[in-house]
Design a protein around this motif. Sequence first.
Motif, short mmCIF file in Angstrom:
data_model
loop_
_atom_site.label_atom_id
_atom_site.label_comp_id
_atom_site.label_asym_id
_atom_site.label_seq_id
_atom_site.Cartn_x
_atom_site.Cartn_y
_atom_site.Cartn_z
N ARG A 152 0.82 -1.21 0.00
CA ARG A 152 0.00 0.00 0.00
C ARG A 152 0.86 1.27 0.00
O ARG A 152 0.34 2.37 0.26
CB ARG A 152 -1.00 0.02 1.17
CG ARG A 152 -1.94 -1.17 1.18
CD ARG A 152 -2.99 -1.06 2.27
NE ARG A 152 -3.83 -2.24 2.33
CZ ARG A 152 -4.89 -2.45 1.56
NH1 ARG A 152 -5.23 -1.53 0.67
NH2 ARG A 152 -5.60 -3.55 1.67
N LEU A 153 2.12 1.12 -0.25
CA LEU A 153 2.99 2.28 -0.37
C LEU A 153 2.91 2.88 -1.77
O LEU A 153 2.51 2.19 -2.72
CB LEU A 153 4.45 1.89 -0.10
CG LEU A 153 4.83 1.47 1.31
CD1 LEU A 153 6.29 1.04 1.34
CD2 LEU A 153 4.60 2.61 2.30
N PRO A 154 3.29 4.14 -1.94
CA PRO A 154 3.45 4.67 -3.30
C PRO A 154 4.37 3.77 -4.11
O PRO A 154 5.35 3.23 -3.58
CB PRO A 154 4.08 6.04 -3.06
CG PRO A 154 3.58 6.44 -1.70
CD PRO A 154 3.53 5.17 -0.91
N ASN A 155 4.04 3.60 -5.40
CA ASN A 155 4.86 2.74 -6.23
C ASN A 155 5.90 3.56 -7.01
O ASN A 155 6.07 4.76 -6.77
CB ASN A 155 4.00 1.91 -7.18
CG ASN A 155 3.19 2.78 -8.13
OD1 ASN A 155 3.44 3.98 -8.28
ND2 ASN A 155 2.21 2.18 -8.79
N ARG A 156 6.55 2.92 -7.92
CA ARG A 156 7.64 3.54 -8.66
C ARG A 156 7.17 4.77 -9.44
O ARG A 156 7.85 5.80 -9.49
CB ARG A 156 8.25 2.51 -9.62
CG ARG A 156 9.54 2.94 -10.28
CD ARG A 156 10.08 1.84 -11.19
NE ARG A 156 11.43 2.13 -11.62
CZ ARG A 156 12.51 1.79 -10.96
NH1 ARG A 156 12.41 1.12 -9.82
NH2 ARG A 156 13.71 2.10 -11.41
N ARG B 53 15.56 -6.11 13.61
CA ARG B 53 14.75 -6.78 14.62
C ARG B 53 13.94 -7.88 13.94
O ARG B 53 13.41 -7.68 12.84
CB ARG B 53 13.81 -5.80 15.32
CG ARG B 53 14.52 -4.67 16.06
CD ARG B 53 13.56 -3.98 17.03
NE ARG B 53 12.35 -3.54 16.38
CZ ARG B 53 12.18 -2.35 15.81
NH1 ARG B 53 13.19 -1.47 15.82
NH2 ARG B 53 11.04 -2.02 15.25
N PRO B 54 13.81 -9.06 14.54
CA PRO B 54 13.09 -10.17 13.90
C PRO B 54 11.64 -9.80 13.59
O PRO B 54 11.01 -9.01 14.29
CB PRO B 54 13.16 -11.28 14.95
CG PRO B 54 14.36 -10.95 15.78
CD PRO B 54 14.41 -9.46 15.84
N PHE B 55 11.10 -10.39 12.54
CA PHE B 55 9.71 -10.22 12.13
C PHE B 55 8.93 -11.49 12.47
O PHE B 55 9.41 -12.60 12.25
CB PHE B 55 9.61 -9.97 10.62
CG PHE B 55 10.14 -8.64 10.17
CD1 PHE B 55 9.29 -7.57 9.99
CD2 PHE B 55 11.50 -8.47 9.90
CE1 PHE B 55 9.76 -6.34 9.56
CE2 PHE B 55 11.98 -7.25 9.47
CZ PHE B 55 11.11 -6.17 9.30
N GLU B 56 7.73 -11.30 12.99
CA GLU B 56 6.83 -12.42 13.20
C GLU B 56 5.81 -12.40 12.07
O GLU B 56 4.91 -11.57 12.03
CB GLU B 56 6.12 -12.29 14.56
CG GLU B 56 7.04 -12.28 15.76
CD GLU B 56 7.71 -13.64 16.00
OE1 GLU B 56 7.19 -14.65 15.48
OE2 GLU B 56 8.75 -13.68 16.69
N VAL B 57 5.97 -13.33 11.12
CA VAL B 57 5.14 -13.34 9.92
C VAL B 57 4.58 -14.74 9.70
O VAL B 57 5.35 -15.70 9.57
CB VAL B 57 5.95 -12.89 8.68
CG1 VAL B 57 5.09 -12.99 7.42
CG2 VAL B 57 6.48 -11.48 8.86
N LEU C 194 5.90 -10.33 4.55
CA LEU C 194 7.14 -9.75 5.07
C LEU C 194 7.37 -8.36 4.47
O LEU C 194 7.77 -7.43 5.18
CB LEU C 194 8.32 -10.67 4.74
CG LEU C 194 9.71 -10.13 5.11
CD1 LEU C 194 9.80 -9.85 6.61
CD2 LEU C 194 10.80 -11.12 4.68
N LEU C 195 7.11 -8.22 3.18
CA LEU C 195 7.27 -6.91 2.53
C LEU C 195 6.35 -5.87 3.17
O LEU C 195 6.74 -4.72 3.38
CB LEU C 195 7.00 -7.01 1.04
CG LEU C 195 8.02 -7.78 0.20
CD1 LEU C 195 7.54 -7.90 -1.24
CD2 LEU C 195 9.39 -7.10 0.25
N ALA C 196 5.12 -6.28 3.47
CA ALA C 196 4.18 -5.36 4.10
C ALA C 196 4.67 -4.96 5.49
O ALA C 196 4.55 -3.79 5.90
CB ALA C 196 2.79 -6.01 4.20
#
Length: 613
Positions: free
Chosen positions: A171-175, A285-289, A227-229
């Motif tokens: 949901r971020l701005p794209n290229r 920091r570790p991600f919990e996904v 993970l990207l989100a």
Amino acid sequence: MSGTSEGPTPRAGVSPGAAPSEVTQRDHQGFDLSELREYRAAFAAAALPMAVVDHLGRIVRPNDALGALLGTDPTSLTGRLAADLVGLTSDSTARQEYTEVLRGTRPRLRCARRLKHADGRPLWAEITVAPMGEPPADRAGRVLLTVADVSDRRELRERLRHLRMHDPVTRLPNRTLFFERLATALESAPPADGTASRHGRIGLCYLDIDGFKAVNDTLGHRTGDRLLAAVAGRLTDCAEADDHRTGGHLVARLGGDEFAILVDDSSGTHQLTELARSVLAALQRPFEVAGHRLSVSASIGVVERSSAGTSATALMQAADTTLYWAKADGRARWTLFDPERNAHRMTRQALSSTLRPAVDRGEFTLEYQPLVGMADEVVRGVEALVRWNHPRFGLLAPSRFVPIAEEDGTIVELGRWVLRTACRQARRWQLEHPDEPPLFISVNVAVRQVRDSDLVADVAEILAETGLDPGLLQLELTESAVMGSSGRPLRVLQALSDMGVRIAIDDFGTGYSNLAYLSRLPVSVLKLDGSFVRGFRYEDGAHPSPADETIVEAMVQLAHRLGLTVTAECVETSGQAERLRRIGCDTGQGWLYSRAVAPERIAELIGSRPPEG
């Protein structure tokens, strides 16, 4: 009968024989009054806000819908300037085109304006101004103004634009939106007079995720997307935490696992590097996904510079280069753009693109450095050293281009040229000085020449072509290239040795230093690395290193017991030469005897002792 009339001439608007009730009533200008009443009634009752405007831009007749839109009695609008009511004066282009329509030099004006409805809600309106046909002269210049509420259409367009400009995963701005914002930031750079409150600088953190591919490959794309989100969320938090300083931060996903944080009003390099540090710490920091505990990091390229004179292309090239440096330097780090390092990279690219054609154009030349007998200081041989006479950068030493040639494979072709040229020159000296002992020629050979070409066939062909005796050719390979040789490389070295060619290990003592290999390899000469020899100096006030002397003495004794000769590199002083002679080195090479010189100078040294220095 001629000259007689069939009846009275009918009055305008009255048909012959028409009954009085059928006579059409017209105003003093000839318009059908009943039709006018109908038009005016339709105009007043129309749902579309409209107004008749005269040639001076004043409202002559508004309809009820226009009054309702603006929240006022429509009669109060009569005489007011239409352009002020619908915002046509705020835009110089629209104002000019509106004036042209009033003057009759432009057929139509259509534009969008943001207005406020009577109930306070904002609305987007499509404003149209067009002439009202071709009325009689006293109505010339009157135009019809219409105001159409297009808010729903505009909202739909904005929603579609948002979908087109934003990444569906994060949901971020794209290229696309990123480059649009970047272009806007560069175009809106503050004036150079220093009156603006903006800093006039722009910054960019360009990063990709180290280890993301492994997550995608092992856990699947759905987990990778989550993970990207999560990464996007942490980047946004970092940007918002830093945003209070100047504002204007844009976090975007540029594609794959690449993200960017644009700071369009940077306060300086310190702000960008602090932002990069916070991003690096946040992502480590570790991600919990999806039930998995994932550890990743990022490599970040940081660029900060003045907005003036900077293009989007140049900024992104610098960011991409700096990100590459961060990954090449070990990943999980940020790297700041370095103009000097970039200039070196650009030079390297320029050299790389012109290296192969330069061989064909004959831009290379050879210089020769004498190899002198330590006992009698007589020139025994020479080492061939290649130089590139570059048309733009001048005369370049091997260190500037040989690594590039080894990377792209040009070293095979270049090495073949060096070998042929050197052997031809050695044979020429021999023929020109038949009464003197012939000089041997030492030529450096790269690992790729051993592995990627038929070096044995090349050497045999060149020796046959030039007539040089194989015993007068010495091939130098680095210690790291020779040590551990097996398979084809070892067979190549053995075939060359069987041919009578001498094999020398260059820079000995700096590589693997596995002396056990010396008994297995077809080596004739060890060339001691100059770092050992420099430890023998007295003249510069430094104390010689006893350890260096002990190591050199041990290596010389070992080499002699194995039947090898020893050459000391980088001999610069007579004190070094004396100590090396006492230890037992066979030959020396260095500035004490001569720098690398043209072949004509070597011809003068044949059979003589080179002057010191």
